[in-house]
Design a protein around this motif. Structure first.
Motif, short mmCIF file in Angstrom:
data_model
loop_
_atom_site.label_atom_id
_atom_site.label_comp_id
_atom_site.label_asym_id
_atom_site.label_seq_id
_atom_site.Cartn_x
_atom_site.Cartn_y
_atom_site.Cartn_z
N GLU A 1 10.51 37.03 -83.95
CA GLU A 1 9.42 36.45 -84.73
C GLU A 1 9.42 34.93 -84.61
O GLU A 1 8.37 34.30 -84.50
N LEU A 2 10.60 34.34 -84.60
CA LEU A 2 10.69 32.89 -84.45
C LEU A 2 10.17 32.44 -83.08
O LEU A 2 9.45 31.44 -82.98
N GLN B 1 -1.25 22.54 -77.44
CA GLN B 1 -1.74 22.24 -76.09
C GLN B 1 -3.25 22.39 -76.00
O GLN B 1 -3.88 21.79 -75.14
N GLY B 2 -3.86 23.16 -76.87
CA GLY B 2 -5.30 23.38 -76.83
C GLY B 2 -6.04 22.21 -77.47
O GLY B 2 -5.46 21.18 -77.83
N LEU C 1 6.95 30.00 -82.40
CA LEU C 1 7.04 28.79 -81.57
C LEU C 1 6.01 28.81 -80.44
O LEU C 1 5.39 27.79 -80.13
N GLU C 2 5.82 29.97 -79.82
CA GLU C 2 4.83 30.07 -78.74
C GLU C 2 3.43 29.85 -79.30
O GLU C 2 2.61 29.18 -78.66
N ARG C 3 3.13 30.38 -80.50
CA ARG C 3 1.83 30.14 -81.12
C ARG C 3 1.63 28.66 -81.40
O ARG C 3 0.56 28.10 -81.15
#
Length: 93
Positions: A57-58, A70-71, A62-64
Motif C-alpha cells: 500500500e505504501l 509529474q503531471g 508513493l507511485e500515485r
C-alpha cells in the motif's frame, strides 16, 4: 568481619567452586539462547508477513504521488471565506 574459628576451605576448592559456577552460568545462558532463537525467528517471520500488505500500500501511494507530481498541476481552488467574498463584492460596487 572477623573469621570465625575453625577450618576454612582450601583455596583450590574455592577456585574450583567459582569456576564451576561460571561454567554452570555459561551453560544455562547457552541453553536459554538456543531455546529463544526459534521463538525470535518465528516472531520475525510473522512480523515480516504482516508488513507485506502495508508495504504494498505504501508503494502504491508513493507511485500515485509521483504521477500527480509529474503531471500538470491541479487547478487552483478558491478558499476565501464566504464573509470575505461578500465584503470584496460589496467593495467592488
Amino acid at each position: 568481619m572477623k573469621q570465625l574459628p575453625g577450618r576454612s576451605r582450601p583455596r583450590w576448592l574455592r577456585r574450583l567452586s567459582a569456576m564451576l559456577a561460571g561454567i554452570v552460568a555459561a551453560t544455562v545462558a547457552a541453553i536459554w539462547l538456543v531455546t529463544l532463537l526459534p521463538v525470535l525467528l518465528v516472531v520475525g517471520l510473522v512480523a515480516a508477513l504482516l508488513l507485506i500488505p502495508v508495504l504494498r500500500e505504501l508503494r502504491a501511494e508513493l507511485e500515485r504521488m509521483e504521477r500527480v507530481q509529474q503531471g500538470p498541476p491541479p487547478p487552483l481552488q478558491d478558499v476565501t471565506p464566504w464573509h470575505r467574498k461578500a465584503w470584496n463584492r460589496w467593495r467592488e460596487r
